[in-house]
Design a protein around this motif. Structure first.
Motif, PDB file in Angstrom:
ATOM      1  N   ASP A  66       0.984  -1.130  -0.040  1.00  0.00           N
ATOM      2  CA  ASP A  66      -0.020   0.089  -0.270  1.00  0.00           C
ATOM      3  C   ASP A  66       1.043   1.181   0.016  1.00  0.00           C
ATOM      4  N   TYR A  69       2.429   2.402   3.159  1.00  0.00           N
ATOM      5  CA  TYR A  69       1.699   2.432   4.658  1.00  0.00           C
ATOM      6  C   TYR A  69       1.518   0.821   5.029  1.00  0.00           C
ATOM      7  N   HIS A 109      -1.752   0.119  11.701  1.00  0.00           N
ATOM      8  CA  HIS A 109      -1.549  -1.072  11.263  1.00  0.00           C
ATOM      9  C   HIS A 109       0.005  -1.186  10.851  1.00  0.00           C
ATOM     10  N   PHE A 154     -11.242   0.978   2.731  1.00  0.00           N
ATOM     11  CA  PHE A 154     -10.946   1.321   1.163  1.00  0.00           C
ATOM     12  C   PHE A 154     -12.557   1.551   0.783  1.00  0.00           C
ATOM     13  N   PHE A 175      -7.336  -2.186   6.239  1.00  0.00           N
ATOM     14  CA  PHE A 175      -7.084  -2.100   5.015  1.00  0.00           C
ATOM     15  C   PHE A 175      -6.752  -3.201   4.247  1.00  0.00           C
ATOM     16  N   ARG A 209       3.538  13.160  11.041  1.00  0.00           N
ATOM     17  CA  ARG A 209       2.169  13.176  10.378  1.00  0.00           C
ATOM     18  C   ARG A 209       1.702  11.689  11.107  1.00  0.00           C
ATOM     19  N   ASP A 211      -0.822   8.423  10.381  1.00  0.00           N
ATOM     20  CA  ASP A 211      -1.821   7.915   9.442  1.00  0.00           C
ATOM     21  C   ASP A 211      -3.136   7.671  10.143  1.00  0.00           C
ATOM     22  N   SER A 212      -4.197   7.500   9.756  1.00  0.00           N
ATOM     23  CA  SER A 212      -5.420   7.037  10.099  1.00  0.00           C
ATOM     24  C   SER A 212      -5.476   7.165  11.584  1.00  0.00           C
ATOM     25  N   GLU A 261      -4.124  12.744  10.579  1.00  0.00           N
ATOM     26  CA  GLU A 261      -4.849  12.289   9.454  1.00  0.00           C
ATOM     27  C   GLU A 261      -6.323  12.060  10.133  1.00  0.00           C
ATOM     28  N   HIS A 322      -1.723  12.629  -1.843  1.00  0.00           N
ATOM     29  CA  HIS A 322      -1.273  11.187  -2.560  1.00  0.00           C
ATOM     30  C   HIS A 322      -2.610  10.097  -2.704  1.00  0.00           C
ATOM     31  N   ASP A 323      -3.751  10.668  -2.042  1.00  0.00           N
ATOM     32  CA  ASP A 323      -4.836   9.741  -2.082  1.00  0.00           C
ATOM     33  C   ASP A 323      -5.845  10.422  -3.039  1.00  0.00           C
ATOM     34  N   ARG A 407      -5.357   5.276  -6.738  1.00  0.00           N
ATOM     35  CA  ARG A 407      -4.822   6.444  -6.524  1.00  0.00           C
ATOM     36  C   ARG A 407      -3.503   6.764  -7.373  1.00  0.00           C
ATOM     37  N   ARG A 411       0.298   9.699  -8.705  1.00  0.00           N
ATOM     38  CA  ARG A 411       1.361   9.383  -8.043  1.00  0.00           C
ATOM     39  C   ARG A 411       2.425   9.043  -9.121  1.00  0.00           C
TER      40      ARG A 411
HETATM   41  C1  NOJ Z   1      -3.926   7.064   4.551  1.00  0.00           C
HETATM   42  C2  NOJ Z   1      -3.255   7.034   3.679  1.00  0.00           C
HETATM   43  O1  NOJ Z   1      -2.775   8.377   3.003  1.00  0.00           O
HETATM   44  C3  NOJ Z   1      -3.321   6.158   2.703  1.00  0.00           C
HETATM   45  O2  NOJ Z   1      -2.574   6.199   1.584  1.00  0.00           O
HETATM   46  C4  NOJ Z   1      -3.371   4.901   3.215  1.00  0.00           C
HETATM   47  O3  NOJ Z   1      -3.625   3.698   2.300  1.00  0.00           O
HETATM   48  C5  NOJ Z   1      -4.178   4.500   4.348  1.00  0.00           C
HETATM   49  N1  NOJ Z   1      -4.009   5.557   5.380  1.00  0.00           N
HETATM   50  C6  NOJ Z   1      -3.948   3.315   5.070  1.00  0.00           C
HETATM   51  O4  NOJ Z   1      -2.496   3.447   5.390  1.00  0.00           O
END
Ligand code: NOJ
Length: 533
Positions: A66, A69, A109, A154, A175, A209, A211-212, A261, A322-323, A407, A411
């Protein structure tokens, strides 16, 4: 490292932060994958752009299921990108240019290749190793059904969030199956992450930063969502605040900063993460998702400022990352908002229109109070690319059953040199994702001396950004479809989203515009201007 004066507002309250997706930024060793050598070589470009900090999406050892991530080792750099020693050099070299570094920590995770998960898999049901994750027996005859009904994070994916191991137990992954969720009720998980934070702060990073950030804590019973929707069994649970208070104590020892995030529709719940002893900032996804519509943008700005005010945290302004779909493509579509649920192949766009609006949006966001995030390539006006189906790597695509484009379109490796192979991304090997036809036209070297280019606009805007930065915003009277506001410095920003030219408020100086004024000195449609009152 550039230091703030003791009496000055902290740097992060008004910073311009540039997001580096290392794999696609610049390829220093010519193997088709971006790397730290590539970033180091381009630091002068970033300094000239004028950004205050770089946020690196995960650069750690990862099977890249991923895009990084899925972290296998939070204390080492993926060999495809470089080494820890190079990361340390990069942090130091950026610091010498006055640019701070923000790393991306993924606490919800780990990769299924992380030593903890490998051990848990081996150790079997009931083991202490499995207690670090969420392992459960299945339901139904022979435990063949997943333990609960939670949907994938997702959007659009119908795949279960549980995977069964040969020994019969299931493990949770919000995820992909390669990203098992950690059990944040376990003290070792908390301890480990606080150690990881210290590890990176010790290496000179200025921020992290997260994540999640709103997903870590789970209801220990892991109840069905349908039967226990409130409080939500895994989104925005109250236990999170205790976790972030401990993190804040770690960060404070280093003067470090967090950006979370946090995707939450409820403004009051969102602001809880920004209380003075928790996270410093969080991404503003309401603004990022907002359509190109004056009223809706004004509401988004007002709501954002109002929700931040009681906790004293600065807002953040983000147009893309990036998402999500690249800004120039999104703003040229019939639906100019962003929503994961409506992403589809072949959505028509008018790139000239989208680019015009993206230029205006750049001046709008850089004039707002708080910090601003730019995503690499935004300053070049890159559009979303169509990736051939057989080259798409993002798991979001496959997990949607092939309906979601995924996504990867945002990228694509950056174009640096118009005349060079692969638009100068890295001379020797084909980039890991294909660059579309015409990519070289966006190359940084072609834009650098062009007064009308997106790059020039961003450079000029960032240079003038101290006129705006942190502090109050006052709306000025304006006609329908026009956003006009003043900042304490006396700088004004006016954006015309209506279909008729707009008169400008009284001013003494025209600082910058996204497109020229008309012959009568009025502001044309889809144009922004910065003025001095
Ligand atoms: C948010 C991240 O920006 C994304 O790219 C990622 O797939 C998910 N969190 C899971 O880590």
């Amino acid at each position: 490292m550039a230091q703030s004066r003791p009496d000055a507002a902290p740097w992060w309250r008004s910073a311009v932060i540039y997001q580096v997706y290392v794999r696609s930024f610049a390829d220093g060793d010519g193997d088709g994958t971006g790397d730290l050598a590539g970033v180091r070589a381009r630091l002068p470009y970033l300094a000239e752009l004028g950004v205050d900090a770089l946020w690196f999406t995960p650069w750690y050892v990862s099977p890249l299921k991923d895009g990084g991530y899925d972290v296998a080792d939070y204390r080492a750099i993926d060999p495809a990108f470089g080494t820890l020693a190079e990361a340390e050099k990069l942090i130091a070299e950026a610091g010498e240019l006055g640019i701070r570094t923000i790393v991306d920590i993924v606490p919800n995770h780990v990769s299924d290749q992380h030593p903890w998960f490998r051990a848990a898999r081996e150790a079997g049901p009931g083991s202490p190793e499995r207690a670090l994750f969420h392992f459960r027996p299945g339901r139904g005859p022979d435990g063949a059904l997943p333990p609960n009904d939670w949907p994938s994070e997702f959007v659009g994916s119908t795949d279960p969030v549980w995977t069964r191991l040969p020994d019969g137990e299931w493990y949770l992954h919000l995820f992909t199956p390669e990203q098992p969720d950690l059990n944040w009720a376990h003290p070792a998980v908390r301890q480990e992450h606080e150690d990881i934070l210290r590890f990176w702060f010790e290496r000179g990073v200025a921020g992290v930063r997260i994540d999640s950030a709103a997903l870590l804590a789970k209801d220990p019973e892991l109840p069905d969502l349908a039967s226990a929707p409130d409080p939500h069994p895994y989104v925005d649970r109250d236990e999170l605040h205790d976790i972030y208070r401990s993190w804040r104590a770690v960060a404070d020892a280093y003067d470090g900063v967090f950006v979370g995030e946090v995707w939450l529709p409820d403004a009051e719940r969102f602001a809880r993460y920004l209380r003075p002893d928790e996270l410093h900032t969080a991404f503003n996804f309401s603004f990022l998702s907002c359509p190109w519509d004056a009223e809706r943008l004004r509401t988004s700005i007002d709501t954002t400022l109002a929700e931040h005010a009681p906790v004293g945290a600065p807002a953040t302004w983000v147009l893309c990352n990036h998402d999500v779909t690249r800004t120039v493509t999104r703003y040229g579509r019939a639906d100019t908002g962003f929503d994961f649920a409506t992403k589809a192949f072949g959505t028509p766009t008018d790139l000239a229109l989208g680019t015009r609006r993206a230029r205006a949006a750049a001046l709008l966001s850089l004039a707002l109070p708080g910090s601003v995030y730019l995503y690499q390539g935004e300053e070049l006006g890159l559009p979303e690319a169509d990736i051939p189906l057989d080259r798409i790597q993002d798991p979001m695509h496959a997990r949607s059953g092939g309906t979601d484009p995924g996504r990867d379109g945002c990228r694509v490796p950056l174009p640096w040199g118009a005349e060079e192979p692969y638009a100068g991304f890295g001379a020797q090997a084909e980039p890991w994702l294909p660059q579309p036809e015409g990519w070289a036209a966006y190359a940084a070297d072609r834009q650098a001396d062009d007064p009308g280019s997106m790059l020039t606009l961003y450079r000029r805007a960032i240079a003038l950004r101290p006129e705006f930065g942190d502090g109050p915003l006052t709306w000025l009277p304006s006609s329908d479809g026009v956003l006009a506001f003043a900042r304490a410095s006396g700088a004004l920003c006016v954006v015309n989203l209506s279909d008729t030219p707009a008169d400008l408020p009284a001013h003494t100086e025209l600082l910058l515009f996204s497109a020229p004024l008309d012959a009568d000195g009025r502001l044309p449609q889809d144009t922004a201007v910065w003025l001095r009152a």
